[in-house]
Design an enzyme around this catalytic site. Structure first.
Site, PDB file in Angstrom:
ATOM      1  N   LYS A  30       0.826  -1.214   0.000  1.00 20.47           N
ATOM      2  CA  LYS A  30       0.000   0.000   0.000  1.00 20.47           C
ATOM      3  C   LYS A  30       0.856   1.259   0.000  1.00 20.47           C
ATOM      4  O   LYS A  30       0.481   2.253  -0.602  1.00 20.47           O
ATOM      5  CB  LYS A  30      -0.977   0.013   1.186  1.00 20.47           C
ATOM      6  CG  LYS A  30      -2.135  -0.929   0.994  1.00 20.47           C
ATOM      7  CD  LYS A  30      -3.296  -0.604   1.915  1.00 20.47           C
ATOM      8  CE  LYS A  30      -4.467  -1.550   1.657  1.00 20.47           C
ATOM      9  NZ  LYS A  30      -5.569  -1.362   2.619  1.00 20.47           N
ATOM     10  N   LYS A  56      -5.775 -11.964  -7.325  1.00 18.85           N
ATOM     11  CA  LYS A  56      -7.053 -12.084  -6.627  1.00 18.85           C
ATOM     12  C   LYS A  56      -8.058 -11.098  -7.240  1.00 18.85           C
ATOM     13  O   LYS A  56      -7.668 -10.011  -7.649  1.00 18.85           O
ATOM     14  CB  LYS A  56      -6.783 -11.716  -5.163  1.00 18.85           C
ATOM     15  CG  LYS A  56      -7.867 -12.059  -4.202  1.00 18.85           C
ATOM     16  CD  LYS A  56      -7.377 -11.844  -2.775  1.00 18.85           C
ATOM     17  CE  LYS A  56      -8.238 -10.820  -2.069  1.00 18.85           C
ATOM     18  NZ  LYS A  56      -8.049 -10.751  -0.627  1.00 18.85           N
ATOM     19  N   LYS A  60     -11.244  -4.774  -6.766  1.00 16.38           N
ATOM     20  CA  LYS A  60     -11.830  -3.589  -7.380  1.00 16.38           C
ATOM     21  C   LYS A  60     -10.798  -2.771  -8.139  1.00 16.38           C
ATOM     22  O   LYS A  60     -11.147  -1.953  -8.988  1.00 16.38           O
ATOM     23  CB  LYS A  60     -12.503  -2.726  -6.315  1.00 16.38           C
ATOM     24  CG  LYS A  60     -11.495  -2.255  -5.273  1.00 16.38           C
ATOM     25  CD  LYS A  60     -12.133  -1.378  -4.241  1.00 16.38           C
ATOM     26  CE  LYS A  60     -11.107  -0.705  -3.353  1.00 16.38           C
ATOM     27  NZ  LYS A  60     -10.128  -1.562  -2.684  1.00 16.38           N
TER      28      LYS A  60
END
Ligand code: TRP
Length: 337
Positions: free
Chosen positions: A119, A201, A204
């Site tokens: 992140k 995976k 969004k």
């Protein structure tokens, strides 16, 4: 009586961040399994909105997605009378225990978290303290409820492991304050991959490969028609995740929504090729999501009902959380009120 029965059950807790609209991976990999475990466990499920602001959000969107997430939980069959459903920020004990646990979590441990590394690489302009100490808050989320099991996906296992280290450290100093939680990886939990990049995976962040629970049927159908299959020449529906990740992912999804086995699916599409298979998976997904979308849309309009659910949930959660927090405050030496 009722209380004795409740106490005999093992406690289960999990949360999902309302950072994006809920998608098929959340439903098949998590929510659906939660529904199935309603009777067996004493369950706490929450919207992890406090975690979500570690990445910058548009306030109105965060609010909408938090309520929509609750509506989808309920529409998926998660009975609010039998599961404690709440919004993380409504239970102030999370922030409070989170602070305490920050002081029992090491810089080195936090630095090793792969989610933090990912992140912070993706949001270089906003590598804030919350993003770094997020696992300490997650440990607080968990430990407040003394759960036996924490169902999480592969990507969260490292955080649960860190939580276990915190328990060991804290209990080592103060005695048995926290119950040691176990990550719970369901036997039959479907791991849903991206439709366009089946090595990642479903997420969004790759919207063309991601099917959202509230998405319109025609959009879902289109995404499945465009799903990548595999470049092998046999072009047959066969389960082989290493060599045929795209087709195998579609089979996983189809198996999850129809209850059919891989063998049955191979037989069903023998000789038909991908052209018939892909739309069939799309249809099956559309029919699975349809009642959930319709019911969730109805619930979203019913503000008073949702408010009743999240208020009652916060009250129940807070009652349990407060007991743990009091104990912790006492142990670390805070003067009792
Ligand atoms: N970190 C989890 C995620 O991003 C969400 C979460 C927050 C969570 N607190 C939790 C999951 C506690 C399980 C238990 O998916």
């Amino acid at each position: 009586m009722e209380d004795n029965v409740r106490q005999a059950k093992k406690v289960m807790l999990s949360g999902i961040q309302p950072s994006g609209d809920l998608q098929l991976g959340n439903y098949l990999g998590a929510i659906r399994n939660w529904v199935a475990r309603t009777e067996e466990f004493d369950n706490y499920y929450f919207m992890a909105d406090m975690h979500t602001i570690t990445v910058r959000q548009t306030p109105a969107d965060l609010r909408r997605r938090t309520l929509e997430q609750l509506a989808i939980y309920i529409a998926s069959g998660l009975d609010p009378e039998k599961n404690t459903l709440f919004i993380q920020s409504h239970v102030h004990q999370h922030a409070e225990l989170g602070w305490v646990l920050n002081c029992y979590t090491m810089f080195g441990e936090l630095s090793r978290m792969t989610q933090f590394k990912d992140k912070s690489a993706r949001h270089k302009e906003n590598i804030n303290g919350g993003l770094f100490t997020y696992p300490a808050l997650m440990a607080a989320d968990i430990l407040l409820y003394q759960p036996d099991f924490v169902p999480v996906g592969e990507d969260q296992k490292q955080h649960v492991e860190l939580c276990r280290n915190i328990v060991q450290r804290f209990n080592g100093i103060y005695g048995d304050v926290f119950k040691m939680p176990e990550p719970y990886i369901p036997k039959a939990g479907a791991r849903v991959m991206c439709l366009t990049e089946p090595d990642s995976k479903m997420s969004k962040s790759l919207p063309d490969g991601c099917v959202f629970v509230m998405e319109k049927p025609e959009d879902i159908a289109r995404k499945f028609k465009r799903a990548v299959t595999d470049s092998d020449t046999e072009r047959c529906v066969r389960y082989d995740p290493a060599n045929k990740p795209g087709v195998s992912n579609l089979m996983t999804i189809y198996a999850a929504v129809t209850g059919k086995s891989y063998d049955e699916i191979e037989t069903e599409f023998a000789g038909l090729g991908y052209g018939a298979f892909k739309p069939a998976v799309g249809e099956a997904v559309i029919e699975t999501l349809r009642p959930i979308r319709e019911e969730a849309s109805r619930l979203i309009q019913d503000k008073a009902y949702l408010e009743g659910v999240y208020r009652a949930g916060a009250e129940k959660a807070s009652y349990v959380a407060e007991k743990t927090l009091r104990k912790v405050y006492k142990k670390v030496g805070f003067v009792q009120r």
